[in-house]
Design an enzyme around this catalytic site. Sequence first.
Site, PDB file in Angstrom:
ATOM      1  N   GLU A  60       2.378 -11.848  14.795  1.00 34.91           N
ATOM      2  CA  GLU A  60       2.025 -10.542  15.333  1.00 34.91           C
ATOM      3  C   GLU A  60       0.652 -10.078  14.865  1.00 34.91           C
ATOM      4  OE1 GLU A  60       5.487  -8.567  13.358  1.00 34.91           O
ATOM      5  OE2 GLU A  60       3.971  -7.112  12.763  1.00 34.91           O
ATOM      6  N   CYS A  97      -5.812  -6.051  13.186  1.00 31.09           N
ATOM      7  CA  CYS A  97      -5.218  -6.607  11.977  1.00 31.09           C
ATOM      8  C   CYS A  97      -4.544  -7.916  12.367  1.00 31.09           C
ATOM      9  CB  CYS A  97      -4.197  -5.605  11.429  1.00 31.09           C
ATOM     10  SG  CYS A  97      -3.247  -6.255  10.037  1.00 31.09           S
ATOM     11  N   CYS A 142       5.161 -16.202   4.965  1.00 27.65           N
ATOM     12  CA  CYS A 142       4.370 -16.101   3.742  1.00 27.65           C
ATOM     13  C   CYS A 142       5.228 -16.560   2.580  1.00 27.65           C
ATOM     14  CB  CYS A 142       3.954 -14.639   3.524  1.00 27.65           C
ATOM     15  SG  CYS A 142       2.904 -14.386   2.066  1.00 27.65           S
ATOM     16  N   CYS A 179       6.396 -10.915  -2.080  1.00 27.58           N
ATOM     17  CA  CYS A 179       6.334  -9.505  -2.490  1.00 27.58           C
ATOM     18  C   CYS A 179       7.613  -8.803  -2.039  1.00 27.58           C
ATOM     19  CB  CYS A 179       5.095  -8.823  -1.902  1.00 27.58           C
ATOM     20  SG  CYS A 179       3.567  -9.557  -2.517  1.00 27.58           S
ATOM     21  N   CYS A 201       7.911  -6.535   1.244  1.00 27.06           N
ATOM     22  CA  CYS A 201       7.205  -7.006   2.439  1.00 27.06           C
ATOM     23  C   CYS A 201       8.117  -7.826   3.348  1.00 27.06           C
ATOM     24  CB  CYS A 201       6.002  -7.837   2.014  1.00 27.06           C
ATOM     25  SG  CYS A 201       5.059  -8.477   3.408  1.00 27.06           S
ATOM     26  N   SER A 203      -4.388  -6.268  -3.395  1.00 30.19           N
ATOM     27  CA  SER A 203      -3.099  -5.572  -3.432  1.00 30.19           C
ATOM     28  C   SER A 203      -2.715  -5.397  -4.887  1.00 30.19           C
ATOM     29  CB  SER A 203      -2.035  -6.398  -2.696  1.00 30.19           C
ATOM     30  OG  SER A 203      -2.389  -6.489  -1.340  1.00 30.19           O
ATOM     31  N   CYS A 230       3.910  -4.780   8.146  1.00 27.63           N
ATOM     32  CA  CYS A 230       3.593  -6.123   8.614  1.00 27.63           C
ATOM     33  C   CYS A 230       4.834  -6.999   8.675  1.00 27.63           C
ATOM     34  CB  CYS A 230       2.546  -6.825   7.765  1.00 27.63           C
ATOM     35  SG  CYS A 230       2.282  -6.142   6.156  1.00 27.63           S
TER      36      CYS A 230
HETATM   37  N1  SAH Z   1      -1.055 -11.184   1.574  1.00 23.67           N
HETATM   38  C1  SAH Z   1      -2.087 -10.198   1.617  1.00 23.67           C
HETATM   39  C2  SAH Z   1      -2.212  -9.470   2.930  1.00 23.67           C
HETATM   40  C3  SAH Z   1      -0.986  -9.024   3.642  1.00 23.67           C
HETATM   41  S1  SAH Z   1      -0.275  -7.461   3.539  1.00 23.67           S
HETATM   42  C4  SAH Z   1      -1.928  -9.218   0.479  1.00 23.67           C
HETATM   43  O1  SAH Z   1      -0.972  -9.317  -0.254  1.00 23.67           O
HETATM   44  O2  SAH Z   1      -2.807  -8.385   0.296  1.00 23.67           O
HETATM   45  C5  SAH Z   1      -1.379  -6.136   3.573  1.00 23.67           C
HETATM   46  C6  SAH Z   1      -0.997  -5.034   2.611  1.00 23.67           C
HETATM   47  O3  SAH Z   1       0.217  -4.370   2.989  1.00 23.67           O
HETATM   48  C7  SAH Z   1      -0.765  -5.556   1.206  1.00 23.67           C
HETATM   49  O4  SAH Z   1      -1.339  -4.672   0.293  1.00 23.67           O
HETATM   50  C8  SAH Z   1       0.749  -5.537   1.107  1.00 23.67           C
HETATM   51  O5  SAH Z   1       1.172  -5.509  -0.217  1.00 23.67           O
HETATM   52  C9  SAH Z   1       1.095  -4.291   1.881  1.00 23.67           C
HETATM   53  N2  SAH Z   1       2.470  -4.214   2.395  1.00 23.67           N
HETATM   54  C10 SAH Z   1       3.267  -5.208   2.842  1.00 23.67           C
HETATM   55  N3  SAH Z   1       4.464  -4.727   3.219  1.00 23.67           N
HETATM   56  C11 SAH Z   1       4.424  -3.396   3.019  1.00 23.67           C
HETATM   57  C12 SAH Z   1       5.356  -2.335   3.209  1.00 23.67           C
HETATM   58  N4  SAH Z   1       6.580  -2.566   3.684  1.00 23.67           N
HETATM   59  N5  SAH Z   1       4.954  -1.094   2.877  1.00 23.67           N
HETATM   60  C13 SAH Z   1       3.722  -0.854   2.390  1.00 23.67           C
HETATM   61  N6  SAH Z   1       2.798  -1.803   2.184  1.00 23.67           N
HETATM   62  C14 SAH Z   1       3.143  -3.069   2.494  1.00 23.67           C
END
Ligand code: SAH
Length: 345
Positions: A90, A103, A110, A114, A117, A212, A331
Amino acid sequence: MTDIKSMTIDELKKLMTTLGDKPFRAKQIYSWLHEHLVTSYDEMTNLSKSLREKLKEYPVTALKMVDVQTSRIDGTQKYLFRLSDGNVIESVLMRYKHGNSVCISSQVGCRMGCRFCASTIGGLTRCLKPSEMLDQIYRIQRSTGERVSNVVVMGSGEPMDNYDNLIRFIRLLSDENGLNISQRNITVSTCGIVPKILKLAEEGLSITLALSLHAPDDETRKTLMPIANSYSLSEVLPACKEYYKKTGRRLTFEYSLVQGVNDNLDEAKRLTALLKDMQGHVNLIPVNPIKERDFKQSNRDAIDAFRGYLEKHGINVTIRREMGRDIGGACGQLRKSYLSEEESS
Ligand code: SAH
């Protein structure tokens, strides 16, 4: 390299020689693919028929749009694309006053894990090719007819876990013979893979790096992000500093606020201390709850107090506008819901 949309002009020149054609054709092909955004050789009308036939050995990567959802709140659009191997990814289009921002995803799934996520729940399926990263932008620009001026690599996937393809993607995207998006308008977000941050600093690129962070100390960070077990803040932050020193590009620190985990004033205080010598700003993201986990969004007062504390103590801070809240904001959510629908049908 046989993926023609991932090739540089120099590589295309070599291909032309191999195919017994003129090197100047390389620029023409590049322009068709990356400026005019065509998806077939038949549209390349200034190439001879025989060259077009020979080129058909090199399939043009073109993503298939399988779903588009449009937010009624702010016009943000989520696109679901199918790759040639059947995987789906997406991308999101956000319209701002200063231009259109896309974006993109950098991987299918992935493996960073995290906790909050959605992209990481099924693990990593595979990395995206440079052409597959580019085509998310190309298909969106073609379908809207509006120029994309900003790109953020903040969708599903960890871009530093797909490093070589990421660098190639950035060079192709900012090539003056292609879409020519300024590197200053490209942001790459990472969970903090230190050796790759240091390597990125040496590439001679002028993109923005977003880290992040999500916590002011290693212990809290470990509860949210497994990568914190591999690299401590005392390694990640100096790497970011080095990135700033080498590139002159100010950093962005992403901080997703999770109720009761990282959102009280003591954490704001420690975050301030941590970042006071860093050249950058903090982007607060109210966590977007996903149904697989029970993290809750901080309430409005806590968010405002957290922001207020940072501001008062000289840290630049913005709160991320929650674009497209009504269409599965976080995301990986759209892809995830699409996959589970497929599973249950
Ligand atoms: N892998 C990369 C980029 C992907 S996510 C990274 O970790 O930076 C982009 C941002 O959105 C990251 O800061 C991630 O931690 C955050 N993110 C992912 N899922 C989220 C959620 N459910 N709520 C808030 N932030 C989120």
